[in-house]
Motif scaffolding. Structure first.
Motif, PDB file in Angstrom:
ATOM      1  N   GLN A 122       1.188  -1.195  -0.097  1.00  0.00           N
ATOM      2  CA  GLN A 122      -0.109   0.101   0.287  1.00  0.00           C
ATOM      3  C   GLN A 122       0.877   1.222  -0.144  1.00  0.00           C
ATOM      4  N   ARG A 123       0.613   2.226  -0.871  1.00  0.00           N
ATOM      5  CA  ARG A 123       1.165   3.390  -0.760  1.00  0.00           C
ATOM      6  C   ARG A 123       0.339   4.170  -0.041  1.00  0.00           C
ATOM      7  N   MET A 124       0.966   5.623   1.353  1.00  0.00           N
ATOM      8  CA  MET A 124       0.445   6.088   1.580  1.00  0.00           C
ATOM      9  C   MET A 124      -0.278   5.337   2.532  1.00  0.00           C
ATOM     10  N   PHE A 125      -0.220   5.044   3.493  1.00  0.00           N
ATOM     11  CA  PHE A 125      -0.174   4.429   4.752  1.00  0.00           C
ATOM     12  C   PHE A 125      -0.480   4.738   5.307  1.00  0.00           C
ATOM     13  N   ARG A 126      -1.636   4.557   5.959  1.00  0.00           N
ATOM     14  CA  ARG A 126      -2.113   5.540   8.062  1.00  0.00           C
ATOM     15  C   ARG A 126      -2.255   5.009   8.527  1.00  0.00           C
ATOM     16  N   ALA A 127      -1.614   4.581   9.376  1.00  0.00           N
ATOM     17  CA  ALA A 127      -1.570   4.150  10.832  1.00  0.00           C
ATOM     18  C   ALA A 127      -1.990   5.091  12.417  1.00  0.00           C
ATOM     19  N   LYS A 128      -3.073   4.328  12.820  1.00  0.00           N
ATOM     20  CA  LYS A 128      -3.545   5.434  13.578  1.00  0.00           C
ATOM     21  C   LYS A 128      -2.009   4.682  15.192  1.00  0.00           C
ATOM     22  N   MET A 129      -1.710   5.309  15.971  1.00  0.00           N
ATOM     23  CA  MET A 129      -1.486   5.088  17.070  1.00  0.00           C
ATOM     24  C   MET A 129      -1.784   5.674  18.378  1.00  0.00           C
ATOM     25  N   GLN A 130      -1.534   4.633  19.583  1.00  0.00           N
ATOM     26  CA  GLN A 130      -1.990   5.004  20.254  1.00  0.00           C
ATOM     27  C   GLN A 130      -1.637   6.581  21.192  1.00  0.00           C
ATOM     28  N   GLY A 131      -2.463   7.207  21.662  1.00  0.00           N
ATOM     29  CA  GLY A 131      -1.601   8.535  22.892  1.00  0.00           C
ATOM     30  C   GLY A 131      -0.726   9.384  21.206  1.00  0.00           C
ATOM     31  N   GLY A 132      -2.061   9.676  20.715  1.00  0.00           N
ATOM     32  CA  GLY A 132      -1.018  10.892  19.184  1.00  0.00           C
ATOM     33  C   GLY A 132      -1.794  10.769  17.563  1.00  0.00           C
ATOM     34  N   THR A 135       0.574   8.099  12.620  1.00  0.00           N
ATOM     35  CA  THR A 135       1.315   8.973  10.968  1.00  0.00           C
ATOM     36  C   THR A 135       0.846   8.032   9.422  1.00  0.00           C
ATOM     37  N   VAL A 136       1.296   9.114   9.111  1.00  0.00           N
ATOM     38  CA  VAL A 136       0.920   8.191   7.377  1.00  0.00           C
ATOM     39  C   VAL A 136       2.648   8.039   7.050  1.00  0.00           C
ATOM     40  N   ALA A 137       2.359   6.648   6.541  1.00  0.00           N
ATOM     41  CA  ALA A 137       4.011   5.897   6.032  1.00  0.00           C
ATOM     42  C   ALA A 137       4.136   6.392   4.945  1.00  0.00           C
ATOM     43  N   PRO A 138       5.269   6.333   3.701  1.00  0.00           N
ATOM     44  CA  PRO A 138       4.812   6.228   2.390  1.00  0.00           C
ATOM     45  C   PRO A 138       4.670   4.869   1.981  1.00  0.00           C
ATOM     46  N   TYR A 139       5.041   3.801   1.934  1.00  0.00           N
ATOM     47  CA  TYR A 139       4.663   2.908   1.721  1.00  0.00           C
ATOM     48  C   TYR A 139       4.741   1.022   3.035  1.00  0.00           C
ATOM     49  N   MET A 140       3.274   0.664   2.780  1.00  0.00           N
ATOM     50  CA  MET A 140       3.468  -0.613   3.892  1.00  0.00           C
ATOM     51  C   MET A 140       3.546  -1.947   3.091  1.00  0.00           C
ATOM     52  N   VAL A 141       4.825  -2.882   3.286  1.00  0.00           N
ATOM     53  CA  VAL A 141       5.370  -3.160   2.496  1.00  0.00           C
ATOM     54  C   VAL A 141       5.002  -5.217   3.333  1.00  0.00           C
TER      55      VAL A 141
END
Length: 165
Positions: A122-132, A135-141
């Protein structure tokens, strides 16, 4: 309106680094583009915590509300800084077009001190993180015979095209 997660993260990081000592308290609700949930946050000085909360209601206006209490705060500067975080389809498209790899491309990722082969899931993967904000990462590999990983930035030192030997 809705805000761009990457832009908010950058602005908040810069704001806390430069004015954190002058911010006694802050709180608010953010309408993050492409999120069905409200992001509710609070902070004291340079400590920032938040979480995705209740879903936006049907027909509810997606607005961001921020409150800052402190000293020597530039009201107009805060407004300008936050306004620069508003979501723009054009900016999102430019960011996507600037990525070097497509879904399905075979790459090598710098993982745990070594290079490992993987495939872009995936490209521009948005990960939800506890307490913040998350993040958006350019790639999920997906690493070959291994876990999935988020590539923190689209740079040669983190990810490169896989070339068979």
């Amino acid at each position: 309106g809705e805000v761009d997660l990457d832009e908010v993260q950058g602005w908040m990081k810069q704001l806390l680094a430069s004015k954190g000592a002058d911010i006694f308290r802050m709180k608010g609700v953010l309408a993050i583009a492409s999120s069905e949930e409200k992001f509710v946050y609070q902070g004291v000085h340079m400590i920032f915590t938040g979480a995705f909360d209740a879903r936006w209601g049907e027909g509810e206006q997606r607005v961001s509300k921020l409150v800052f209490i402190g000293k020597n705060l530039d009201h107009a500067g805060l407004r300008r800084g936050f306004a620069a975080c508003l979501y723009s389809e054009e900016r999102a498209q430019q960011r996507l077009e600037s990525l070097r790899f497509q879904v399905g491309d075979e790459v090598e990722c710098n993982f745990a001190g070594g290079w490992r082969k993987g495939k872009v899931l995936q490209r521009m993967f948005r990960a939800k993180m506890q307490g913040g904000l998350g993040t958006v990462a350019p790639y999920m590999v997906r690493l070959e015979n291994g876990p999935r990983m988020l590539v923190p930035t689209d740079a040669e030192e983190f990810v490169r095209r896989w070339v068979s030997s």
